[in-house]
Design a protein around this motif. Sequence first.
Motif, mmCIF file in Angstrom:
data_model
loop_
_atom_site.group_PDB
_atom_site.id
_atom_site.type_symbol
_atom_site.label_atom_id
_atom_site.label_comp_id
_atom_site.label_asym_id
_atom_site.label_seq_id
_atom_site.Cartn_x
_atom_site.Cartn_y
_atom_site.Cartn_z
ATOM 1 N N GLY A 69 -2.714 5.980 -11.880
ATOM 2 C CA GLY A 69 -3.873 5.735 -12.734
ATOM 3 C C GLY A 69 -5.203 5.945 -12.045
ATOM 4 O O GLY A 69 -6.251 5.678 -12.632
ATOM 5 N N ALA A 70 -5.192 6.446 -10.804
ATOM 6 C CA ALA A 70 -6.437 6.662 -10.069
ATOM 7 C C ALA A 70 -6.960 8.070 -10.326
ATOM 8 O O ALA A 70 -6.204 9.034 -10.296
ATOM 9 N N ARG A 71 -8.248 8.159 -10.584
ATOM 10 C CA ARG A 71 -8.946 9.446 -10.645
ATOM 11 C C ARG A 71 -9.842 9.482 -9.412
ATOM 12 O O ARG A 71 -10.853 8.786 -9.333
ATOM 13 N N TRP A 72 -9.431 10.264 -8.420
ATOM 14 C CA TRP A 72 -10.078 10.275 -7.115
ATOM 15 C C TRP A 72 -11.399 11.036 -7.178
ATOM 16 O O TRP A 72 -11.489 12.118 -7.745
ATOM 17 N N ILE A 73 -12.406 10.449 -6.581
ATOM 18 C CA ILE A 73 -13.738 11.057 -6.526
ATOM 19 C C ILE A 73 -13.703 12.185 -5.489
ATOM 20 O O ILE A 73 -13.080 12.041 -4.427
ATOM 21 N N GLU A 74 -14.373 13.285 -5.781
ATOM 22 C CA GLU A 74 -14.458 14.382 -4.823
ATOM 23 C C GLU A 74 -15.258 13.920 -3.601
ATOM 24 O O GLU A 74 -16.311 13.283 -3.750
ATOM 25 N N PRO A 75 -14.796 14.236 -2.398
ATOM 26 C CA PRO A 75 -15.497 13.794 -1.182
ATOM 27 C C PRO A 75 -16.973 14.201 -1.142
ATOM 28 O O PRO A 75 -17.797 13.451 -0.621
ATOM 29 N N ALA A 76 -17.311 15.352 -1.686
ATOM 30 C CA ALA A 76 -18.711 15.785 -1.695
ATOM 31 C C ALA A 76 -19.581 14.866 -2.551
ATOM 32 O O ALA A 76 -20.811 14.860 -2.402
ATOM 33 N N ARG A 100 -11.745 5.941 -9.543
ATOM 34 C CA ARG A 100 -11.879 5.158 -10.770
ATOM 35 C C ARG A 100 -10.457 4.967 -11.300
ATOM 36 O O ARG A 100 -9.613 5.861 -11.187
ATOM 37 N N LEU A 101 -10.207 3.788 -11.858
ATOM 38 C CA LEU A 101 -8.849 3.436 -12.270
ATOM 39 C C LEU A 101 -8.737 3.304 -13.776
ATOM 40 O O LEU A 101 -9.669 2.849 -14.448
ATOM 41 N N ARG A 102 -7.561 3.676 -14.256
ATOM 42 C CA ARG A 102 -7.265 3.503 -15.679
ATOM 43 C C ARG A 102 -5.827 3.013 -15.789
ATOM 44 O O ARG A 102 -4.906 3.636 -15.279
ATOM 45 N N ASP A 103 -5.660 1.890 -16.460
ATOM 46 C CA ASP A 103 -4.328 1.321 -16.687
ATOM 47 C C ASP A 103 -3.547 1.104 -15.391
ATOM 48 O O ASP A 103 -2.338 1.336 -15.337
ATOM 49 N N THR A 104 -4.243 0.672 -14.362
ATOM 50 C CA THR A 104 -3.603 0.361 -13.089
ATOM 51 C C THR A 104 -3.500 -1.153 -12.985
ATOM 52 O O THR A 104 -4.486 -1.858 -13.201
ATOM 53 N N SER A 105 -2.331 -1.644 -12.636
ATOM 54 C CA SER A 105 -2.140 -3.097 -12.590
ATOM 55 C C SER A 105 -2.739 -3.663 -11.300
ATOM 56 O O SER A 105 -2.813 -2.985 -10.277
ATOM 57 N N PRO A 106 -3.132 -4.939 -11.338
ATOM 58 C CA PRO A 106 -3.644 -5.593 -10.136
ATOM 59 C C PRO A 106 -2.614 -5.596 -9.006
ATOM 60 O O PRO A 106 -2.974 -5.506 -7.833
ATOM 61 N N VAL A 107 -1.330 -5.671 -9.352
ATOM 62 C CA VAL A 107 -0.273 -5.662 -8.328
ATOM 63 C C VAL A 107 -0.240 -4.305 -7.625
ATOM 64 O O VAL A 107 -0.132 -4.233 -6.400
ATOM 65 N N GLU A 108 -0.354 -3.221 -8.406
ATOM 66 C CA GLU A 108 -0.378 -1.878 -7.812
ATOM 67 C C GLU A 108 -1.587 -1.707 -6.888
ATOM 68 O O GLU A 108 -1.476 -1.134 -5.808
ATOM 69 N N VAL A 109 -2.732 -2.218 -7.314
ATOM 70 C CA VAL A 109 -3.943 -2.126 -6.499
ATOM 71 C C VAL A 109 -3.782 -2.937 -5.220
ATOM 72 O O VAL A 109 -4.113 -2.468 -4.127
ATOM 73 N N ALA A 110 -3.255 -4.140 -5.333
ATOM 74 C CA ALA A 110 -3.040 -4.981 -4.151
ATOM 75 C C ALA A 110 -2.095 -4.300 -3.161
ATOM 76 O O ALA A 110 -2.340 -4.317 -1.951
ATOM 77 N N HIS A 111 -1.046 -3.691 -3.673
ATOM 78 C CA HIS A 111 -0.104 -2.973 -2.807
ATOM 79 C C HIS A 111 -0.800 -1.795 -2.134
ATOM 80 O O HIS A 111 -0.654 -1.577 -0.927
ATOM 81 N N TYR A 112 -1.555 -1.030 -2.894
ATOM 82 C CA TYR A 112 -2.289 0.111 -2.337
ATOM 83 C C TYR A 112 -3.228 -0.356 -1.223
ATOM 84 O O TYR A 112 -3.263 0.239 -0.137
ATOM 85 N N LEU A 113 -4.004 -1.411 -1.478
ATOM 86 C CA LEU A 113 -4.957 -1.905 -0.476
ATOM 87 C C LEU A 113 -4.253 -2.382 0.782
ATOM 88 O O LEU A 113 -4.740 -2.170 1.904
ATOM 89 N N ALA A 114 -3.095 -3.019 0.617
ATOM 90 C CA ALA A 114 -2.330 -3.488 1.778
ATOM 91 C C ALA A 114 -1.813 -2.321 2.615
ATOM 92 O O ALA A 114 -1.706 -2.425 3.840
ATOM 93 N N MET A 115 -1.498 -1.206 1.954
ATOM 94 C CA MET A 115 -0.930 -0.047 2.648
ATOM 95 C C MET A 115 -1.992 0.913 3.198
ATOM 96 O O MET A 115 -1.665 1.834 3.934
#
Length: 192
Positions: free
Chosen positions: A27-34, A125-140
Amino acid sequence: MPRLFTALEIPAEVASTLTLHRGGLVGARWIEPADYHVTLRFLGDVDRRMAHDVDSFLADLQTQPFEVTLDALGSFGGDKPRAVFARVQPSRQLGELQADIERLMRRLGLPAEGRKFVPHVTLARLRDTSPVEVAHYLAMHPIVRPIAFTARRFALMSSRDSIGGGPYVLEAAYPLGPSYPNRLPRSDFQRR
């Protein structure tokens, strides 16, 4: 009418390091580095005259270069996550620059910024991403060693009316300190 904001640009080498944190989050839409930046003040849609006045006021702002440090990843939105970001360590110089810009914009008649200044670089930017998925991502994906750079200028940028995340256009840049090369010439944003 341009949609304007002031920001610190992220150097290419820092942006490259931040890209190592891309991926692995549904559910992540990654921002372009530029398009990575630290927003100092969102101005919104302004007419050409106001854009010119903003540019003139910002050109007169005097401050010195300072270090910016990114030290952790985080998310906005709590139970409904909406963004993943790299946190910018608060500093006196960064706070003073943001406050000076806020005072100048208020003097020009723009309404006060309604949100508290939380310096960060949005990575996705996130869409329909669960808090658990975000917490796991941040931990990793921790920032193991702080990432630092020297801010030598700040910018006036514009964006299209979109969902967010760019592309952004550099309209003008303002040096921090007397030894930095002259500011970029004004772009044609005042004629749009």
